[in-house]
Structure formats: C-alpha cells, structure tokens
Motif scaffolding. Structure first.
Motif, mmCIF file in Angstrom:
data_model
loop_
_atom_site.group_PDB
_atom_site.id
_atom_site.type_symbol
_atom_site.label_atom_id
_atom_site.label_comp_id
_atom_site.label_asym_id
_atom_site.label_seq_id
_atom_site.Cartn_x
_atom_site.Cartn_y
_atom_site.Cartn_z
ATOM 1 N N LEU A 179 89.908 42.174 -17.437
ATOM 2 C CA LEU A 179 91.349 42.457 -17.353
ATOM 3 C C LEU A 179 91.944 41.870 -16.062
ATOM 4 N N ALA A 180 91.133 41.840 -14.990
ATOM 5 C CA ALA A 180 91.619 41.293 -13.719
ATOM 6 C C ALA A 180 91.501 39.777 -13.659
ATOM 7 N N LEU A 181 90.629 39.203 -14.458
ATOM 8 C CA LEU A 181 90.395 37.751 -14.398
ATOM 9 C C LEU A 181 91.227 36.999 -15.432
ATOM 10 N N VAL A 182 91.162 37.486 -16.677
ATOM 11 C CA VAL A 182 91.802 36.793 -17.807
ATOM 12 C C VAL A 182 93.102 37.491 -18.198
ATOM 13 N N ALA A 212 79.888 33.117 -14.402
ATOM 14 C CA ALA A 212 79.513 33.485 -13.025
ATOM 15 C C ALA A 212 80.264 34.730 -12.562
ATOM 16 N N LEU A 213 81.388 35.026 -13.221
ATOM 17 C CA LEU A 213 82.218 36.170 -12.806
ATOM 18 C C LEU A 213 81.978 37.379 -13.708
ATOM 19 N N ARG A 214 80.864 37.366 -14.477
ATOM 20 C CA ARG A 214 80.698 38.333 -15.575
ATOM 21 C C ARG A 214 80.613 39.787 -15.122
ATOM 22 N N VAL A 265 87.248 46.924 -10.276
ATOM 23 C CA VAL A 265 88.218 46.042 -9.605
ATOM 24 C C VAL A 265 87.582 44.704 -9.261
ATOM 25 N N LEU A 266 88.430 43.691 -9.165
ATOM 26 C CA LEU A 266 88.000 42.382 -8.677
ATOM 27 C C LEU A 266 87.560 42.547 -7.222
ATOM 28 N N VAL A 267 86.550 41.810 -6.829
ATOM 29 C CA VAL A 267 86.160 41.801 -5.410
ATOM 30 C C VAL A 267 87.246 41.038 -4.643
ATOM 31 N N PRO A 268 87.859 41.642 -3.622
ATOM 32 C CA PRO A 268 88.887 40.908 -2.872
ATOM 33 C C PRO A 268 88.297 39.635 -2.262
ATOM 34 N N ARG A 269 89.040 38.521 -2.403
ATOM 35 C CA ARG A 269 88.567 37.222 -1.916
ATOM 36 C C ARG A 269 89.293 36.875 -0.611
ATOM 37 N N PRO A 270 88.617 36.120 0.258
ATOM 38 C CA PRO A 270 89.278 35.718 1.507
ATOM 39 C C PRO A 270 90.553 34.922 1.254
ATOM 40 N N SER A 279 101.635 39.049 -5.846
ATOM 41 C CA SER A 279 100.653 39.346 -6.884
ATOM 42 C C SER A 279 99.462 38.392 -6.819
ATOM 43 N N ASN A 280 98.291 38.964 -6.983
ATOM 44 C CA ASN A 280 97.114 38.169 -7.324
ATOM 45 C C ASN A 280 96.796 38.543 -8.766
ATOM 46 N N PRO A 281 97.453 37.892 -9.719
ATOM 47 C CA PRO A 281 97.338 38.302 -11.131
ATOM 48 C C PRO A 281 96.104 37.688 -11.778
ATOM 49 N N PRO A 282 95.793 38.086 -12.989
ATOM 50 C CA PRO A 282 94.734 37.381 -13.723
ATOM 51 C C PRO A 282 95.224 35.969 -14.029
ATOM 52 N N TYR A 283 94.357 34.975 -13.805
ATOM 53 C CA TYR A 283 94.799 33.605 -14.097
ATOM 54 C C TYR A 283 93.681 32.698 -14.617
ATOM 55 N N VAL A 284 92.549 33.292 -14.966
ATOM 56 C CA VAL A 284 91.440 32.467 -15.454
ATOM 57 C C VAL A 284 91.630 32.244 -16.967
ATOM 58 N N ALA A 285 91.476 30.983 -17.402
ATOM 59 C CA ALA A 285 91.657 30.661 -18.824
ATOM 60 C C ALA A 285 90.583 31.366 -19.658
HETATM 61 N N1 GLN Z 1 89.890 33.924 -7.608
HETATM 62 C C1 GLN Z 1 89.131 34.472 -8.708
HETATM 63 C C2 GLN Z 1 88.106 33.458 -9.135
HETATM 64 O O1 GLN Z 1 88.416 32.530 -9.847
HETATM 65 C C3 GLN Z 1 90.004 34.875 -9.850
HETATM 66 C C4 GLN Z 1 90.952 35.904 -9.421
HETATM 67 C C5 GLN Z 1 92.039 36.161 -10.391
HETATM 68 O O2 GLN Z 1 91.990 35.870 -11.578
HETATM 69 N N2 GLN Z 1 93.061 36.715 -9.875
HETATM 70 O O3 GLN Z 1 86.995 33.571 -8.723
#
Ligand code: GLN
Length: 300
Positions: free
Chosen positions: A215-218, A208-210, A92-97, A194-200
């Motif tokens: 699936l959660a990022l892209v 840095a997010l490797r 899972v993605l680390v929950p962000r503030p 939703s906090n969906p994937p949204y990274v290009a």
């Molecule tokens: N906020 C994350 C980041 O860019 C990405 C999270 C997401 O894709 N939902 O570090």
C-alpha cells in the motif's frame, strides 16, 4: 575437562561471529550494538569477547532475517530520520534518507515563519510530519494515512519524540484516502508534503522491497507508470493550497517530468524538481498562484 583456551562450549568470540554471520560489517555491528550492547569501540577493543546464551541466539536469529532480505530497520525496530529515532515495523515503509530532502525543502519554504498549517499525506511512520513539528514548534501539523496500523505507530513516534507542551499543539492524525481523510473540506494549508506510493505495479524492484507494505509502495491505485496515486493526490491537494503555498512530492527516479506536468496541469506555478544526494530528481514542487499572506490563524 574443557580446554584451557578457546571459547567455552556454545559461545563464540565477537570476531568469529563478525566473520561468520554473512552480513555487511555495518549491519553486523548494528546488531551487536542493539542486541549485545556492544559499541563499535568495544568490538574493536575486545574482539576476543565471548557471545553466548540468549544473546547469541538473538544475534543468530536477527542475522538470519537480514540475510533473508528483511530490512535491517525492521529487525532492529527503528530507523533514524532527520536525527530522530523512529520506531518502524512492517506496517510502514522504512524512512529513506532521500525523503529528508522534502523536510529540507519544507523548512526552506517556511523560512523564519513559525506559525503555519502543514499537511503530510501518506505519513507512514510519521517521519515527515514529526520532523517538521520538531523543527517548527508552532506549526500546526496534520497527517493522513490510509492504514490504521501505520497511524498507530506514527502517533506513538510523535508521543515519544515531541515534547507534550509543543506550542503548535499535538499533531492531528487522520485515517483515509488523501484529502478525503480530513474532516473539514474547506481547510487550506500553507504547505502540503507527501512521500506517496509511486512504484509501478510490475516494477522488478518490488521483489527487493517485498517486506515493505505494498500500500505504501504501489498504493491503492496500482498502475503501469506508478503515478496512479500521485495523479489523484495532486488533483485533490492543489485546490487546498492557500495563495502562494507549496505542494511538494517525492517520486521515482524517472517520474520528475511527469510529476511537474501534473502539478502544472493542476494550475500550480514554478514547478521544479530537486535532486537527491545521488543526483536523481527525487522531489518535485510547485506553488499556488498569488502571494503567501499571514496565515488566517496567525496571532499578532
Ligand atoms: N523510495 C522507495 C523505493 O523505491 C519507494 C517509496 C515510495 O513508494 N514512496 O525504494
């Protein structure tokens, strides 16, 4: 004879370890707290205290992982979100503030209203769904994720963090692709988050997010502007809002205008964006036409 003063062989003082571990002080203190049971206060009071044996080994291994770029949350196995201690792992993605902004927005929309049908799309560790269920005991919360491993962790978090007697019942978890995961295609909601994937796909930050799941990022619809899944999600979710109900999404720092346009293009009203603590437009929301009435399930 060993020397009368100085650490015993194979041990180091807390102060020496802090100086040598090569981590930011806050990270080093977190490792000392979780792996050596040393509070910040005891580190300050007894910097000469000795670290040795398995504890020292565990600290060294953990520090090595953090130095290699792994998120501290994975090394510790948990991260606090909305005051709740969520278990996290590489599934899972680390929950962000900044994602707490979505929870804040949701609570504002629900107001004093207790009963509501709430949906969290792409729940990951369960952060948003569990925070809402925690704040609104009567809300019926459902959550979707495309990863079975993520859902297993989210369920476990809910079991540990929510009272078994929650008035809104247990959260319901669904495996699958956005709205397609829900068993009832006619069900409508009072709030969809939703906090969906949204990274290009080729974003340089991915390096840095490797350690976090692609699936959660892209997402499953990787594309150049990062909006592939958001486009699909808005298209699928907008018709499933009750009259006056809100859809709110987290997105990237430069995607707010595009997401507002997608929300408006799906026939939603009052599209606007909210800024996170860094002043970045981080969440965009819009509502279905009409006025929110009492939920059809509401009891008098
Ligand atoms: N906020 C994350 C980041 O860019 C990405 C999270 C997401 O894709 N939902 O570090």
């Amino acid at each position: 004879m060993t020397q009368a003063c100085g650490p015993a062989a194979g041990s180091v003082s807390v102060q020496a370890w802090l100086g040598d571990c090569g981590l930011p002080r806050a990270d080093a203190l977190a490792l000392l707290r979780d792996l050596a049971g040393l509070s910040h206060a005891s580190v300050l009071a007894h910097p000469e205290g000795l670290l040795a044996g398995d504890t020292l080994q565990a600290l060294r291994r953990a520090a090595e992982r953090v130095r290699a770029g792994e998120p501290l949350a994975y090394v510790l196995g948990w991260r606090e979100f909305w005051g709740l201690r969520l278990r996290v792992g590489p599934q899972v993605l680390v929950p962000r503030p900044e994602t707490e902004l979505l929870v804040e927005f949701a609570l504002g929309r629900l107001g004093a209203r207790q009963e509501a049908d709430v949906l969290d799309l792409g729940t990951g560790s369960g952060a948003i769904a569990i925070a809402l269920a925690h704040e609104r005991a009567h809300a019926r919360v459902q959550a979707v994720d495309a990863s079975a491993d993520a859902l297993a962790l989210a369920r476990d978090n809910a079991r540990r963090l929510l009272p078994p007697t929650r008035a809104g019942g247990a959260l319901r978890w669904h495996l699958g692709d956005w709205m397609g995961a829900l068993p009832n295609p006619d069900e409508r909601f009072d709030l969809i988050l939703s906090n969906p994937p949204y990274v290009a796909e080729h974003d340089e930050h991915l390096q840095a997010l490797r350690f976090e799941p692609l699936l959660a990022l892209v997402g499953a619809r990787a594309c150049d502007d990062g909006l592939g899944d958001i486009r699909e999600l808005v298209r699928q979710a907008a018709p499933r809002l009750r009259a006056g109900a809100w859809l709110a999404l987290e997105h990237g720092h430069d995607q707010a205008a595009a997401v507002r346009a997608l929300l408006e293009g799906a026939g939603l009203l009052d599209a606007h964006s909210l800024r996170d603590l860094a002043g970045i437009e981080r969440v965009s929301a819009a509502r279905a036409p009409g006025h929110a009435g009492p939920s059809p399930h509401a009891r008098a």
